[in-house]
Motif scaffolding. Sequence first.
Motif, PDB file in Angstrom:
ATOM      1  N   ARG B 212      -1.903  -6.041  -2.384  1.00 61.34           N
ATOM      2  CA  ARG B 212      -2.987  -6.651  -1.600  1.00 61.34           C
ATOM      3  C   ARG B 212      -3.795  -7.615  -2.464  1.00 61.34           C
ATOM      4  O   ARG B 212      -4.215  -8.678  -2.012  1.00 61.34           O
ATOM      5  CB  ARG B 212      -3.887  -5.563  -1.013  1.00 61.34           C
ATOM      6  N   GLN B 291      -8.400  -8.719   2.054  1.00 61.61           N
ATOM      7  CA  GLN B 291      -7.319  -7.937   1.457  1.00 61.61           C
ATOM      8  C   GLN B 291      -7.556  -7.702  -0.031  1.00 61.61           C
ATOM      9  O   GLN B 291      -7.416  -6.585  -0.533  1.00 61.61           O
ATOM     10  CB  GLN B 291      -6.014  -8.708   1.628  1.00 61.61           C
ATOM     11  N   GLY B 295      -8.080  -4.184  -1.997  1.00 64.50           N
ATOM     12  CA  GLY B 295      -7.232  -3.788  -3.122  1.00 64.50           C
ATOM     13  C   GLY B 295      -8.033  -3.535  -4.378  1.00 64.50           C
ATOM     14  O   GLY B 295      -7.807  -2.539  -5.084  1.00 64.50           O
ATOM     15  N   THR B 329       3.554  -2.069  -0.522  1.00 63.66           N
ATOM     16  CA  THR B 329       2.452  -2.518   0.332  1.00 63.66           C
ATOM     17  C   THR B 329       1.085  -2.342  -0.325  1.00 63.66           C
ATOM     18  O   THR B 329       0.095  -2.853   0.183  1.00 63.66           O
ATOM     19  CB  THR B 329       2.426  -1.718   1.655  1.00 63.66           C
TER      20      THR B 329
END
Lengths: 503, 503
Positions: B212, B291, B295, B329
């Motif tokens: 991310r 994102q 992260g 992911t």
Amino acid sequence: MAEGESALRAQADLVRRLKQEKASQEEIAEQVAKLLEMKATICPEDGKHKFVLKTPKGTRDYSPKQMAIRERVFSIIINCFKRHGAETIDTPVFELKETLTGKYGEDSKLIYDLKDQGGELLSLRYDLTVPFARYLAMNKITNIKRYHIAKVYRRDNPAMTRGRYREFYQCDFDIAGQYDAMIPDAECLKIVHEILSALQIGDFRIKVNDRRILDGMFAVCGVPDSKFRTICSTVDKLDKMSWEDVKNEMVSEKGLSPEIADNIGGYVKLHGGLSQIEQLLHDPKLMQNKQAMEGLGEMKLLFEYLALFGISDQVSFDLSLARGLDYYTGVIYEAVLLQQQNDHTEESVGVGSVAGGGRYDGLVGMFDPKGRKVPCVGVSIGIERIFSIMEQKVEASEEKIRTTETQVLVASAQKKLLEERLKLVSELWDSGIKAEMLYKKNPKLLNQLQYCEETGIPLVAILGEQELKDGVVKLRDVATREEVDICRGKLVEEIKRRTCCHP
Amino acid sequence: MAEGESALRAQADLVRRLKQEKASQEEIAEQVAKLLEMKATICPEDGKHKFVLKTPKGTRDYSPKQMAIRERVFSIIINCFKRHGAETIDTPVFELKETLTGKYGEDSKLIYDLKDQGGELLSLRYDLTVPFARYLAMNKITNIKRYHIAKVYRRDNPAMTRGRYREFYQCDFDIAGQYDAMIPDAECLKIVHEILSALQIGDFRIKVNDRRILDGMFAVCGVPDSKFRTICSTVDKLDKMSWEDVKNEMVSEKGLSPEIADNIGGYVKLHGGLSQIEQLLHDPKLMQNKQAMEGLGEMKLLFEYLALFGISDQVSFDLSLARGLDYYTGVIYEAVLLQQQNDHTEESVGVGSVAGGGRYDGLVGMFDPKGRKVPCVGVSIGIERIFSIMEQKVEASEEKIRTTETQVLVASAQKKLLEERLKLVSELWDSGIKAEMLYKKNPKLLNQLQYCEETGIPLVAILGEQELKDGVVKLRDVATREEVDICRGKLVEEIKRRTCCHP
């Protein structure tokens, strides 16, 4: 797809028949629903290929519970192999195709080939014996005692409920080297005896014969040399077929005269111990055959060694044992489990082979550029059938199999103690304690205790505000529910003390 | 054959040159002999195909000594996995071809397919992660902590001296389930730390990043969405290529503008710990990307947990870490061994990855008919490189590795004692003692003692006429050569006492 379409047609036929028979509306509706479901599978509406979620035919996954049983069985077998001083080796799962060529006779059609993607032509190994012989020849090894436990591959028709798979384990023990007659051979039988006894899967019998005795017997019965191997295969079916059927195959398919077949019939019904061997050593016909006499002489020696090992009661010299593989050259054997009849006066009957092997003195020479021979004798434990039996035994006993070895769960009685749990579990790991914690910020105590019940964790180390203040941990015994405060510095020692008998 | 022919021609050329150069007759004779030998190999006189005695390209056998090292490494790794409460599963070596399709991106060309022999289309497994995801979806398992140690297959260009094979082991540990952020992720890193520490193969560093953060960074640098994955692959090469080369690939091959590449260059050179994360959390550009912020926020949490585990010193947040596989992911990581420079003032340099992994929350959903997701995070230990290092370490240390665990050799001092040896060795086996004897009727005592020296057997139980008469066995310590008579009934106990510290 063809299979699916014909199934579709069969379903449609059934629906029609059901209508003609004026079956109830419910029955028709049920069949129609099945039909539609099947149609959807074959021709999904979005036109996309329907993904099939399965393992390949004849294979399976092992669940954690099955793995626990598998490891228990392996550990018994490996302990036995190590007790006999064996080393272990490993070989690749595939071999050059030509390495396997010409070793398995008719069964070669069951070999899995890899796709030709450029480079070498490869096949999955069919057993562990041929790769072992290749290994010996390649490394010019003339003596070794090794075991090898690994998966082998056969494109056979699987019968998975009876433990017959396309991917399955073999547990092989082999002794290679030029030694005095029957000493390593006797040890192989001792190993089979030790393993089957240790596994406690019921009574068993080990049948023994010798290819030299079989060949000598065929010769004196009048079988032409060229038909020895094929008649051998027919004799090998005696454990599944009656003598009449076997004789019929010999006469109609293999072209023996009925007289010759009857001669063989007279021999293959014989089985027994030392006295049976002695009797055959004085058989007027067999006495004229050098090979048979050599085989019988060594069979006698083998039984003397088996008596010294204290296992001759479970071993039976059996002239009907032939074994399928071509490469055997001397003693052959097969262990079968006996199923006790309900009526105890009846004799026990075999429920299938769980181990087999024999002497193969020529196989390594097939790989050696100069044809140098390395005599070998070995045994293979048929582990899949044993897994099936063990799984059934565990089911029946309702024994709770643990799939982890965790000694303690680090738990908290209040919220906001994640950091404290992380610190404690880390301390325990670093001290060699098998520990877990739930991956939640604020798990409920009840859920933590339930997790222990479900997975068989015997202890819980509970942290709370008060315990942290006091520098202690509440140690709870899951079974008795007793709780006691343990000084943090003594926790590791106390957990070790309490779980020393756990795995 | 073409290769052989051109070699033949080269040899012929050499012979001609040697003649021209008026080389000695001996040299010519030697070359001619080689030439003839080669000719015989290429065109054997009997016209038969020459058999090649080898394992397939990129594969190898494990000798008993290599197996002993392999088992030592496995035992350290399995102990660690069990300490963390993991169960184990197993899956078939091959999967339906479609199960592997679309999971590995460009690397799919490295998959081994099986030949179409009728029935299903099959491929050898490429890793253990995809079969694990298939297993979870197939059995509708939503949470499990499991390890799986097994061989996987890749038709890559092997570099066997550096531990790169076409058949190689993976040791995977994965946690599946919907849990609170970064708790299982932190445990995976703790496991890598424990294993690499226990193996004692030198200093290491674990690099961590998050997909991310990478994607957020690409976005704020101006990389179009469609190029995220391909730019990710280019960034992943930073451990082997200079920034200049990486930038060049981004611009000339992947079509980024030099400005965008330089933007990326500004970020990927960053690495550090908590303070680096804090700094990026306040980076004006990244702060605009949701994102990236997500992260980075979780990365901060991860480092807090790692500090509680006491391992944050060996972990480095590194924006250049990208990892090749598509399915990650979230958090990703890779452990590298550091090679101490001779000059201690220089910084240590990495000698290659020995473990890697990350979070893959979408993979199980690809197999589930309804797309239900099961979040997963895991780590894979690169065991082949570790084997290589361990083997080199053993070679260097001149440590004598035993390949068997035999405690005692049953020997005889005189002839004609085979039966007595067989009886004694059998008694010992039945009492759980690891025992061997030589497979000779009348072995020489010296040969028996030599066998112990060679194989590391610590004790010899010597039988002789006198000992048999006295009901004792002479027990000899191979190292000290001390001998003492032990009453036969006390022998097992005495052997156990003396070898309790042996394996």
